[in-house]
Motif scaffolding. Structure first.
Motif, short mmCIF file in Angstrom:
data_model
loop_
_atom_site.label_atom_id
_atom_site.label_comp_id
_atom_site.label_asym_id
_atom_site.label_seq_id
_atom_site.Cartn_x
_atom_site.Cartn_y
_atom_site.Cartn_z
N TRP A 1 0.81 -1.22 0.00
CA TRP A 1 0.00 0.00 0.00
C TRP A 1 0.84 1.27 0.00
O TRP A 1 0.39 2.32 -0.47
CB TRP A 1 -0.94 0.00 1.21
CG TRP A 1 -2.20 -0.76 0.96
CD1 TRP A 1 -2.37 -2.12 1.01
CD2 TRP A 1 -3.47 -0.23 0.57
NE1 TRP A 1 -3.66 -2.46 0.69
CE2 TRP A 1 -4.37 -1.33 0.43
CE3 TRP A 1 -3.96 1.05 0.34
CZ2 TRP A 1 -5.69 -1.17 0.06
CZ3 TRP A 1 -5.29 1.22 -0.02
CH2 TRP A 1 -6.14 0.12 -0.16
N ASN A 2 2.05 1.19 0.53
CA ASN A 2 2.85 2.42 0.70
C ASN A 2 4.00 2.55 -0.30
O ASN A 2 4.49 3.67 -0.53
CB ASN A 2 3.43 2.48 2.13
CG ASN A 2 2.33 2.59 3.17
OD1 ASN A 2 1.41 3.39 3.03
ND2 ASN A 2 2.41 1.79 4.23
N ASP A 3 4.44 1.47 -0.90
CA ASP A 3 5.54 1.53 -1.86
C ASP A 3 4.99 1.76 -3.26
O ASP A 3 4.88 0.84 -4.07
CB ASP A 3 6.34 0.22 -1.79
CG ASP A 3 7.59 0.26 -2.66
OD1 ASP A 3 7.80 1.27 -3.36
OD2 ASP A 3 8.34 -0.74 -2.65
N LYS A 4 4.64 3.01 -3.55
CA LYS A 4 3.99 3.32 -4.83
C LYS A 4 4.96 3.20 -6.01
O LYS A 4 4.54 3.00 -7.14
CB LYS A 4 3.38 4.73 -4.77
CG LYS A 4 2.26 4.85 -3.76
CD LYS A 4 1.56 6.19 -3.86
CE LYS A 4 0.46 6.31 -2.82
NZ LYS A 4 -0.58 5.28 -2.98
N ARG A 5 6.26 3.33 -5.72
CA ARG A 5 7.22 3.21 -6.81
C ARG A 5 7.17 1.83 -7.44
O ARG A 5 7.28 1.68 -8.66
CB ARG A 5 8.62 3.51 -6.28
CG ARG A 5 9.71 3.38 -7.34
CD ARG A 5 11.08 3.72 -6.76
NE ARG A 5 12.12 3.57 -7.76
CZ ARG A 5 13.41 3.78 -7.54
NH1 ARG A 5 13.80 4.16 -6.31
NH2 ARG A 5 14.30 3.61 -8.49
N ASN A 6 7.03 0.81 -6.62
CA ASN A 6 7.03 -0.56 -7.11
C ASN A 6 5.63 -1.13 -7.35
O ASN A 6 5.45 -2.00 -8.21
CB ASN A 6 7.79 -1.48 -6.14
CG ASN A 6 9.28 -1.24 -6.16
OD1 ASN A 6 9.91 -1.33 -7.19
ND2 ASN A 6 9.84 -0.90 -5.01
N PHE A 7 4.65 -0.64 -6.59
CA PHE A 7 3.33 -1.24 -6.67
C PHE A 7 2.24 -0.29 -7.18
O PHE A 7 1.11 -0.71 -7.40
CB PHE A 7 2.92 -1.79 -5.30
CG PHE A 7 3.84 -2.85 -4.77
CD1 PHE A 7 3.79 -4.14 -5.27
CD2 PHE A 7 4.79 -2.55 -3.82
CE1 PHE A 7 4.66 -5.11 -4.81
CE2 PHE A 7 5.65 -3.52 -3.33
CZ PHE A 7 5.59 -4.81 -3.83
N GLY A 8 2.60 0.99 -7.36
CA GLY A 8 1.62 1.94 -7.85
C GLY A 8 0.50 2.17 -6.85
O GLY A 8 0.67 1.99 -5.65
N ASN A 9 -0.66 2.56 -7.37
CA ASN A 9 -1.82 2.81 -6.52
C ASN A 9 -2.66 1.54 -6.39
O ASN A 9 -2.78 0.76 -7.33
CB ASN A 9 -2.68 3.93 -7.11
CG ASN A 9 -1.95 5.26 -7.13
OD1 ASN A 9 -1.39 5.68 -6.12
ND2 ASN A 9 -1.94 5.92 -8.28
N ILE A 10 -3.25 1.38 -5.22
CA ILE A 10 -4.16 0.25 -4.99
C ILE A 10 -5.57 0.74 -5.27
O ILE A 10 -6.04 1.72 -4.70
CB ILE A 10 -4.04 -0.26 -3.54
CG1 ILE A 10 -2.59 -0.64 -3.24
CG2 ILE A 10 -4.96 -1.45 -3.33
CD1 ILE A 10 -2.00 -1.67 -4.19
N ILE A 11 -6.23 0.07 -6.19
CA ILE A 11 -7.56 0.49 -6.63
C ILE A 11 -8.55 -0.65 -6.48
O ILE A 11 -8.18 -1.81 -6.30
CB ILE A 11 -7.53 0.97 -8.10
CG1 ILE A 11 -7.06 -0.17 -9.02
CG2 ILE A 11 -6.64 2.19 -8.25
CD1 ILE A 11 -7.08 0.20 -10.50
N ALA A 12 -9.83 -0.30 -6.54
CA ALA A 12 -10.91 -1.30 -6.47
C ALA A 12 -11.75 -1.21 -7.74
O ALA A 12 -11.85 -0.14 -8.36
CB ALA A 12 -11.77 -1.06 -5.24
#
Length: 504
Positions: A254-265
């Protein structure tokens, strides 16, 4: 894309075959209607449309709309000006065009001689485009929709590069959860990986119209990806959000946006579309022993070609590519040793490979019983299952009541919370549903068990569990085109033997 310039117009020529009598009424030779490509040219002449329209018939995507406009104009040439009549010409030309041809009162009215309401070219094109968009949207939402096969999970029953039609009416079409959306795209806008193609401030509850039947065992079913309710916008179609959570932990994902981007539904109707074979119906007991599937205690009688992973050992020489082509072996990789190869093939093909002169042994690669794979449903040490040894597990059916405790909770937790919308909490060993302590649960929906025919190369119910009834989209019924992504246009790109066939 070059092959589409030829094949798509050829397919668009097919509905024109049914205009045999209309061609005759228009003063041209009736048999012109059954000459591919040429019949489209004649259709433009009959409707008095400029010949440069033919250029648009060669442009993928746009050609579908232009052809719909041509069918509308053909209906208008026989006095059919009402919206519903033009709609019939587009939706069921195989029935409506012969009807216009055989009923004597419907005579050809030359557009150059027949006075119509005068519209400017912009208005005329706008009206026609709006009609085509509305008609196509209704067709793909409630009747039939085109899909492509992107992965090898159903090889060799359905191939990568197969273009198929999926019937929405087989099981009953669903009302879209998100009715306001950009037409002809799924969940993101064209040329974007993240921009939503829909709005959520208008949301409709689940409702399914009556269909021609119910999901049957061994049907090839298209459905919305059950684990696609939450996802990383960096890994939208190939990595499950829940797999990322299990591997890296929720905080980092949830916090590492560089590697995982945004969490969406995403709502149900905008989740990725998957296609698998339904091997388990509501109430069935699923059990996998040594990679062999059993349903209700009996070996599964699958309709498709079932493949597994085999380790092939040779005398040190490679397998001749011609042999691979002969047996249609498309998934091969090197093993750990210079004499080892891994094939994804059927048991029958494995028998043929064994006969090759340079092959020393062929053995199915399976995971041993009792070895827990944490990526396998229900992701709990209480159930030490893997892809080759799984269950027994009963597929839930609507109205069924099960005991609920800390042992059974891993099996049904996602159903209770994500699929059937309840609040679930724990206090020690006590389970609370919507604030009330519960030791049983009654299912509201039917569920299904879906598996790919390519057993050792398929992300399916063994990974993410049950498929709810409200996720079922339709039945794969017909492959109209099959393209080999690894070959050129003039080197076997079009798999003619695999095109124009029913899905089994």
């Amino acid at each position: 894309m070059l092959e589409l310039l030829i094949i798509i117009p050829l397919l668009l020529s097919l509905p024109t075959f049914f205009a045999w009598q209309l061609f005759a009424k228009a003063g041209t030779k009736a048999y012109y209607s059954i000459i591919p490509f040429f019949n489209l040219y004649v259709l433009l002449r009959i409707t008095r449309k400029p010949m440069w329209w033919y250029i648009f018939l060669l442009v993928p995507f746009i050609n579908v709309f232009v052809f719909m406009l041509m069918l509308v104009e053909l209906a208008r040439c026989f006095g059919r000006e009402s919206l519903w009549e033009q709609f019939l010409a587009v939706v069921v030309p195989f029935a409506y065009l012969p009807y216009l041809g055989f009923v004597a009162k419907f005579e050809y009215l030359d557009p150059d001689l027949h006075t119509r309401e005068k519209k400017g070219p912009v208005r005329e094109w706008l009206d026609a485009i709006v009609f085509a968009v509305v008609a196509a949207t209704i067709i793909r939402t409630f009747l039939i929709e085109a899909y492509t096969i992107p992965t090898s999970s159903m090889e060799k029953s359905l191939l990568v590069g197969d273009f198929l039609f999926v019937s929405k009416i087989s099981y009953g079409p669903k009302v879209p959860n998100t009715p306001i959306a950009f037409p002809f795209v799924h969940h993101t806008l064209p040329w974007s990986q993240t921009a939503k193609s829909y709005v959520e401030w208008v949301s409709l509850p689940y409702y399914r119209f009556a269909g021609l039947g119910n999901v049957e065992r061994n049907d090839a079913v298209v459905f919305n990806y059950p684990a696609g309710d939450t996802l990383s916008d960096r890994f939208q179609s190939n990595v499950s959000y829940y797999s990322l959570i299990n591997e890296y932990g929720r905080e980092r994902v949830w916090n590492d946006k560089r590697n995982f981007g945004n969490i969406i539904a995403r709502p149900v109707d905008k989740r990725e579309n998957y296609i698998k074979r339904c091997v388990g119906l509501p109430g069935d007991t699923i059990n996998i022993i040594g990679s062999e599937l059993f349903v209700n205690g009996k070996p599964s009688e699958a309709e498709g070609i079932i493949q597994h992973k085999f380790l092939v050992k040779t005398d040190g020489t490679a397998i001749n590519p011609r042999v691979l082509d002969k047996h249609n072996i498309t998934e091969v990789r090197r093993g750990n040793g210079p004499d080892e190869f891994v094939f994804w093939i059927s048991q029958q093909v494995a028998g043929e490979v064994t006969k090759l002169a340079n092959v020393r042994s062929v053995a199915k690669m399976t995971e041993p019983s009792g070895v827990w794979n944490p990526e396998i449903f229900p992701n709990s040490e209480l159930y030490p299952w893997n892809v080759d040894n799984f269950g027994p597990l009963v597929v839930p059916r609507a109205g069924q009541t099960v005991a609920l405790n800390m042992t059974t909770l891993p099996l049904y937790e996602r159903i209770i919370k994500a699929y059937e919308g309840n609040e679930l909490s724990l206090e020690g060993d006590k389970i609370f549903i919507n604030g009330v302590e519960a030791d049983t649960y009654t299912f509201k929906m039917d569920y299904y068990w879906m598996m790919g025919d390519n057993r050792h190369n398929s992300a399916d119910s063994r990974i993410w569990g049950f498929v709810p009834n409200d996720h079922v989209v339709g039945k794969a019924v017909f492959v109209w085109l099959s393209l080999d992504p690894n070959k050129g246009l003039f080197g076997g790109k079009v798999r003619f033997s695999k095109s124009m066939r029913l899905v089994k």
